[in-house]
Design a protein around this motif. Structure first.
Motif, PDB file in Angstrom:
ATOM      1  N   ARG A 223       0.825  -1.213   0.000  1.00 18.90           N
ATOM      2  CA  ARG A 223       0.000   0.000   0.000  1.00 18.90           C
ATOM      3  C   ARG A 223       0.862   1.266   0.000  1.00 18.90           C
ATOM      4  O   ARG A 223       0.487   2.279  -0.601  1.00 18.90           O
ATOM      5  CB  ARG A 223      -0.917  -0.017   1.216  1.00 18.90           C
ATOM      6  CG  ARG A 223      -2.008   1.048   1.189  1.00 18.90           C
ATOM      7  CD  ARG A 223      -2.926   0.930   2.393  1.00 18.90           C
ATOM      8  NE  ARG A 223      -3.624  -0.354   2.426  1.00 18.90           N
ATOM      9  CZ  ARG A 223      -3.431  -1.289   3.346  1.00 18.90           C
ATOM     10  NH1 ARG A 223      -2.569  -1.091   4.325  1.00 18.90           N
ATOM     11  NH2 ARG A 223      -4.111  -2.412   3.313  1.00 18.90           N
ATOM     12  N   SER A 224       2.014   1.198   0.662  1.00 16.86           N
ATOM     13  CA  SER A 224       2.844   2.393   0.807  1.00 16.86           C
ATOM     14  C   SER A 224       3.995   2.474  -0.191  1.00 16.86           C
ATOM     15  O   SER A 224       4.771   3.431  -0.161  1.00 16.86           O
ATOM     16  CB  SER A 224       3.418   2.444   2.229  1.00 16.86           C
ATOM     17  OG  SER A 224       4.226   1.304   2.485  1.00 16.86           O
ATOM     18  N   CYS A 225       4.103   1.496  -1.102  1.00 18.04           N
ATOM     19  CA  CYS A 225       5.224   1.510  -2.042  1.00 18.04           C
ATOM     20  C   CYS A 225       4.865   2.266  -3.317  1.00 18.04           C
ATOM     21  O   CYS A 225       3.712   2.677  -3.516  1.00 18.04           O
ATOM     22  CB  CYS A 225       5.674   0.079  -2.364  1.00 18.04           C
ATOM     23  SG  CYS A 225       4.637  -0.772  -3.585  1.00 18.04           S
ATOM     24  N   ASP A 226       5.841   2.410  -4.222  1.00 20.00           N
ATOM     25  CA  ASP A 226       5.627   3.200  -5.439  1.00 20.00           C
ATOM     26  C   ASP A 226       4.993   2.388  -6.575  1.00 20.00           C
ATOM     27  O   ASP A 226       4.758   2.921  -7.658  1.00 20.00           O
ATOM     28  CB  ASP A 226       6.946   3.821  -5.915  1.00 20.00           C
ATOM     29  CG  ASP A 226       8.027   2.765  -6.172  1.00 20.00           C
ATOM     30  OD1 ASP A 226       7.676   1.574  -6.361  1.00 20.00           O
ATOM     31  OD2 ASP A 226       9.222   3.127  -6.179  1.00 20.00           O
ATOM     32  N   LYS A 227       4.749   1.114  -6.354  1.00 19.46           N
ATOM     33  CA  LYS A 227       4.060   0.230  -7.315  1.00 19.46           C
ATOM     34  C   LYS A 227       4.857  -0.010  -8.597  1.00 19.46           C
ATOM     35  O   LYS A 227       4.320  -0.523  -9.590  1.00 19.46           O
ATOM     36  CB  LYS A 227       2.672   0.785  -7.697  1.00 19.46           C
ATOM     37  CG  LYS A 227       1.763   1.131  -6.523  1.00 19.46           C
ATOM     38  CD  LYS A 227       1.418  -0.064  -5.677  1.00 19.46           C
ATOM     39  CE  LYS A 227       0.325   0.263  -4.666  1.00 19.46           C
ATOM     40  NZ  LYS A 227       0.696   1.309  -3.682  1.00 19.46           N
ATOM     41  N   GLN A 228       6.138   0.339  -8.606  1.00 21.20           N
ATOM     42  CA  GLN A 228       6.970   0.042  -9.764  1.00 21.20           C
ATOM     43  C   GLN A 228       7.217  -1.470  -9.845  1.00 21.20           C
ATOM     44  O   GLN A 228       7.276  -2.153  -8.824  1.00 21.20           O
ATOM     45  CB  GLN A 228       8.298   0.790  -9.681  1.00 21.20           C
ATOM     46  CG  GLN A 228       8.172   2.307  -9.780  1.00 21.20           C
ATOM     47  CD  GLN A 228       7.565   2.736 -11.095  1.00 21.20           C
ATOM     48  OE1 GLN A 228       8.001   2.296 -12.166  1.00 21.20           O
ATOM     49  NE2 GLN A 228       6.543   3.582 -11.026  1.00 21.20           N
ATOM     50  N   THR A 231       9.944  -2.800  -7.637  1.00 15.45           N
ATOM     51  CA  THR A 231       9.572  -2.699  -6.228  1.00 15.45           C
ATOM     52  C   THR A 231       8.673  -3.859  -5.833  1.00 15.45           C
ATOM     53  O   THR A 231       8.861  -4.485  -4.783  1.00 15.45           O
ATOM     54  CB  THR A 231       8.851  -1.370  -5.950  1.00 15.45           C
ATOM     55  OG1 THR A 231       9.705  -0.284  -6.307  1.00 15.45           O
ATOM     56  CG2 THR A 231       8.470  -1.263  -4.480  1.00 15.45           C
TER      57      THR A 231
END
Length: 337
Positions: A223-228, A231
């Motif tokens: 939820r808190s990551c950059d969704k790359q 990642t």
């Protein structure tokens, strides 16, 4: 003795014939993955209906592949439980009908005993006693195995099983169903060291498992990551490493507690390549042996049911035709043979 095995506990229809003298003669497997993919999980009613459609043709194909007819079959083994009650009823009804028509004995097999004994289908096979690590979508347990039916459950999951946690975390990562294998494939592209995932219940004594909190940790991280893409691959890697480390820590404890020198892994999660590599490395370092089934026998299949049923039928055990399927069935309640 030639035994026809029938497995219908969940979303795979598995049929096999095992010969006590010549081993596995034939096995057929139909997976319902495509049927349930749109729903993101198994729909019990759809699973039961699909078993009804597929079971008779699969029995016919298996007999043909083994070049046998009904008069060659000495007994029938079927998954009596645990599992989805509707799915179990399809297999048990088929088994009892054939047993009645062909005038042969039948035996109801515990689904997890089938998984536990699946490595016996390969060569070399493990020798008793050993510690069994059963890891699948519905179960995670450590079992002290002294012989067939001589089982002591040393630890088990108190919430999500390992396979269930894999599938749920895969869904959080945006992967299709079934997510466990896809998460493992994504983890191959990930790099270690970017995230510090917990190893649940390893900081206290005992052999029970808990993967629900690990899934929640993954959800918060995603939820808190950059969704790359990279990642997400790193998160998949960290999650997989956490599950494997947790299983290995518990297995080392179980070996020490039991005094055994052999680990047998079975169940769908046992097909995870990184899990196998980690246990192989640990076995060389610690001096224990590790066995696991061929990949085709890790997921639900009729071969493991035919083998387990053959052992029990040869020991004189049978299941009366009026006995019901058992969606809940403790492994340590089985009769030793």
């Amino acid at each position: 003795m030639k035994v026809l095995g029938i497995e219908t506990s969940c979303d795979e229809t598995g049929i096999a014939i095992y010969d006590s003298e010549h081993g596995l003669l034939a096995h057929e497997l139909y997976s319902q993955v495509k049927l349930h993919a749109d729903y993101g999980g198994v729909v019990p009613e759809l699973a039961s209906r699909d078993h009804v459609r597929k079971i008779v043709p699969l029995v016919q194909r298996t007999l043909a592949a083994a070049k046998l007819n009904k008069t060659d079959i000495s007994g029938i083994a079927y998954t009596r439980g645990p599992g989805l009650i509707g799915a179990l009823l399809v297999g048990s009804s088929m088994a009892r009908a054939l047993a009645y028509a062909w005038e042969v004995p039948t035996v109801g097999v515990h689904h997890m005993e089938g998984h536990l004994l699946a490595p016996m289908l390969d060569t070399p096979a493990p020798q008793y006693p050993f510690v069994a690590l059963l890891v699948s979508g519905g179960h995670s347990m450590l079992v002290n195995v002294r012989g067939i039916g001589q089982y002591e459950v040393m630890g088990e999951s108190v919430d999500d099983a390992a396979g269930e946690a894999f599938d749920k975390t895969a869904k959080l990562l945006g992967l299709d169903y079934p997510g466990g294998p896809l998460l493992a494939k994504l983890a191959e592209q990930g790099e270690s060291g970017h995230y510090a995932f917990p190893r649940p219940m390893t900081d206290r004594p005992g052999l029970d498992f808990s993967f629900s909190g690990l899934k929640t940790f993954a959800a918060n991280t995603i939820r808190s990551c950059d969704k790359q893409p990279q990642t997400l691959a790193n998160i998949a890697k960290a999650f997989e490493e956490a599950v494997i480390d947790t299983l290995l820590i518990k297995c080392r404890r179980a070996l020490k507690q039991s005094g055994h020198k052999t680990i047998v892994m079975a169940g769908g999660v046992a097909a995870n390549k990184q899990l196998r590599l980690s246990f192989e490395a640990a076995s060389k370092k610690d001096g224990f042996k590790v066995f696991y089934p061929s990949f085709e026998y890790c997921t639900d299949n009729g071969a493991m049911i035919a083998y387990a049923g053959c052992q029990r039928l040869m020991a004189g055990e049978t299941t009366p035709l009026h006995e019901k399927a058992m969606p809940r069935w403790p492994l340590d309640s089985l009769q030793a043979i």
